[in-house]
Scaffold this motif. Structure first.
Motif, PDB file in Angstrom:
ATOM      1  N   TYR A 188     -11.787  -9.945  10.492  1.00  0.00           N
ATOM      2  CA  TYR A 188     -10.492  -9.826  10.306  1.00  0.00           C
ATOM      3  C   TYR A 188     -10.087  -8.095  10.133  1.00  0.00           C
ATOM      4  CZ  TYR A 188      -5.787 -10.418   8.047  1.00  0.00           C
ATOM      5  OH  TYR A 188      -4.460 -10.585   7.478  1.00  0.00           O
ATOM      6  N   LYS A 192       0.695  -0.952  -0.034  1.00  0.00           N
ATOM      7  CA  LYS A 192      -0.061  -0.044   0.060  1.00  0.00           C
ATOM      8  C   LYS A 192       1.001   1.218  -0.159  1.00  0.00           C
ATOM      9  CE  LYS A 192      -3.710  -0.014   3.223  1.00  0.00           C
ATOM     10  NZ  LYS A 192      -4.514  -0.658   4.172  1.00  0.00           N
ATOM     11  N   GLU A 227     -10.259   3.562  -0.847  1.00  0.00           N
ATOM     12  CA  GLU A 227     -10.408   2.170  -0.941  1.00  0.00           C
ATOM     13  C   GLU A 227     -11.884   1.858  -0.329  1.00  0.00           C
ATOM     14  OE1 GLU A 227      -7.661  -1.275   0.748  1.00  0.00           O
ATOM     15  OE2 GLU A 227      -8.718  -0.447   2.383  1.00  0.00           O
TER      16      GLU A 227
HETATM   17  C1  GN1 Z   1      -4.043  -4.728   5.448  1.00  0.00           C
HETATM   18  O1  GN1 Z   1      -1.989  -3.713   7.549  1.00  0.00           O
HETATM   19  P1  GN1 Z   1      -2.526  -2.948   6.348  1.00  0.00           P
HETATM   20  O2  GN1 Z   1      -3.579  -1.579   6.701  1.00  0.00           O
HETATM   21  O3  GN1 Z   1      -1.183  -2.366   5.784  1.00  0.00           O
HETATM   22  C2  GN1 Z   1      -3.855  -6.087   4.912  1.00  0.00           C
HETATM   23  C3  GN1 Z   1      -3.441  -6.276   3.437  1.00  0.00           C
HETATM   24  C4  GN1 Z   1      -4.755  -5.503   2.557  1.00  0.00           C
HETATM   25  C5  GN1 Z   1      -4.810  -4.112   3.087  1.00  0.00           C
HETATM   26  C6  GN1 Z   1      -6.338  -3.618   2.539  1.00  0.00           C
HETATM   27  C7  GN1 Z   1      -1.529  -8.348   6.979  1.00  0.00           C
HETATM   28  O4  GN1 Z   1      -2.877  -4.018   5.044  1.00  0.00           O
HETATM   29  O5  GN1 Z   1      -3.200  -7.308   2.948  1.00  0.00           O
HETATM   30  O6  GN1 Z   1      -4.317  -5.693   1.396  1.00  0.00           O
HETATM   31  O7  GN1 Z   1      -5.296  -3.994   4.623  1.00  0.00           O
HETATM   32  N1  GN1 Z   1      -2.747  -6.681   5.701  1.00  0.00           N
HETATM   33  C8  GN1 Z   1      -2.786  -7.977   6.268  1.00  0.00           C
HETATM   34  O8  GN1 Z   1      -6.578  -2.162   2.627  1.00  0.00           O
HETATM   35  O9  GN1 Z   1      -3.627  -8.753   5.919  1.00  0.00           O
END
Ligand code: GN1
Ligand code: ADP
Ligand code: MG
Length: 357
Positions: free
Chosen positions: A319, A212, A256
């Motif tokens: 989740y 991201k 998003e």
């Molecule tokens: C989560 O932790 P973060 O916000 O950087 C997720 C990603 C998804 C994303 C969707 C460990 O990311 O796989 O693409 O949200 N991380 C985990 O915004 O599941």
């Protein structure tokens, strides 16, 4: 956590402060007290079941990066994360099973980019993630633990969706029939990267797996990419995961979770900018198959994220953190709208990649 609890946790870590005489006053004794800034994070142990393996990965990768950054004359305290150990030399502090903490050095003079971004930002993000992958090209990938099993195994994500539909734990399946149909209509192409990794035509590399745009810090003044962060999912994978996932968010014209889908489009200019930045670092290491699948990877990672949101919605939001009712459904619809738009633009994206190579 209360302030008192936080202070007690912080006290477990080896955080040096220094004190030196300061100034030339004639009356009082004056001292300068300096402490670097730190980030403390509670590790989500519902998701990361083994903090030991997780922190081993992060420590090994950051130590490896640190050496390369120093050799190139860079500043390792800014260009990679630095794990601060506890006073007894551990990589994290466990208060109890739900409360496991780690500390990093704060990367100074940087900014995060959340939703509004320019093609220039995307170019820099491409350079940053490409450089990260390039530096890790000779890291021994077999040393990495899989911190979340089958994280980007899209066919298994589809199976999880099917299970969630069948179980219908939150009683929401009837209300999302259109989204379920869209998801299941895509399965034909959704296994292409996993199949390539399995038959060896796509190389296994050290990948970040969660690229991201807000997982990279940019210099406050110059806007250049400084440090790739959020290393929890650094695992063996395909570069297509990182390329596609970065554009899932970086290439969207909206947030998003934007619910007005008329605002959600895939921006070819941002795609081109990110691709140029990424390829400036990685072009010579990629094989033909990787290059040819770059446009598809954006659709794939967006689709995969969409079905993960849908699965979580069906399972009752266990989740992803949600901030309103139906948040996961809003996110899913948003991602599926993007998938449709990327599909319509796929041939143009392929032309852009050709022109960059
Ligand atoms: C989560 O932790 P973060 O916000 O950087 C997720 C990603 C998804 C994303 C969707 C460990 O990311 O796989 O693409 O949200 N991380 C985990 O915004 O599941
Ligand atoms: P999450 O897994 O919840 O996304 P991150 O590790 O990405 O957590 O951290 C959340 C935010 O905290 C980042 O987007 C960034 O703004 C900030 N951050 C994290 N680590 C650092 C650091 N070492 N220095 C400066 N800011 C940081
Ligand atoms: Mg993050």
């Amino acid at each position: 956590m209360t302030q008192k609890q936080l202070n007690e946790i912080l006290d477990q870590f080896d955080i040096p402060a220094s004190i030196t005489p300061y100034g030339n006053g004639h009356i009082n004794d004056t001292y300068l007290v300096t402490t670097p800034m730190y980030i403390m994070q509670r590790i989500n142990t519902n998701i990361f079941k083994s903090p030991d393996e997780l922190m081993d990965n992060i420590e090994n990768v950051t130590a490896f990066l640190r050496e390369k950054i120093v050799a190139a004359g860079g500043n390792p305290d800014r260009e990679t994360l630095t794990v601060i150990p506890t006073k007894d030399g551990k990589k994290y502090y466990r208060l109890d099973d739900q409360n496991v903490f780690r500390v990093y050095l704060f990367v100074v003079d940087t900014k995060s980019i959340e939703n509004s971004k320019t093609p220039e930002d995307l170019f820099e993000a491409g350079v940053g993630f490409g450089h990260f992958q390039m530096l890790l090209a000779d890291f021994p990938v077999e040393k990495l633990y899989e911190t979340i099993k089958d994280f980007h195994h899209t066919p298994k994500r589809i199976e999880a969706l099917k299970t969630a539909i069948a179980e219908n734990k939150a009683g929401r399946a009837d209300s999302v029939q259109d989204e379920i149909k869209f998801a299941l209509d895509q399965v034909e192409w959704a296994g292409s990267v996993v199949a390539g990794l399995e038959d060896g035509s796509i190389p296994v590399r050290v990948t970040h797996n969660d690229t991201k745009i807000n997982n990279i810090l940019f210099d406050q003044e110059t806007g250049k990419a400084v440090c790739v962060i959020d290393l929890d999912t650094v695992m063996p994978g395909s570069m297509l995961y990182d390329f596609g996932d970065a554009l899932r968010m970086g290439g969207s014209t909206a947030a998003e979770d934007e619910t007005d889908l008329d605002k959600v489009w895939f921006d070819k200019e941002c795609f081109e900018a990110f691709a140029k930045g990424y390829l400036s670092e990685m072009k010579d290491s990629l094989n033909e198959k990787e290059i040819s699948l770059m446009p598809l990877s954006v659709k794939l990672m967006t689709y995969e994220c969409g079905i993960r949101f849908l699965t979580d919605y069906l399972n009752g939001d266990t989740y992803f953190k949600i901030h309103r009712e139906h948040h996961n459904l809003d996110r899913c619809r948003n991602q599926f709208k993007l998938v449709a738009d990327i599909t319509a633009k796929e041939a143009e994206l392929a032309k852009i990649i050709k022109s960059c190579i």
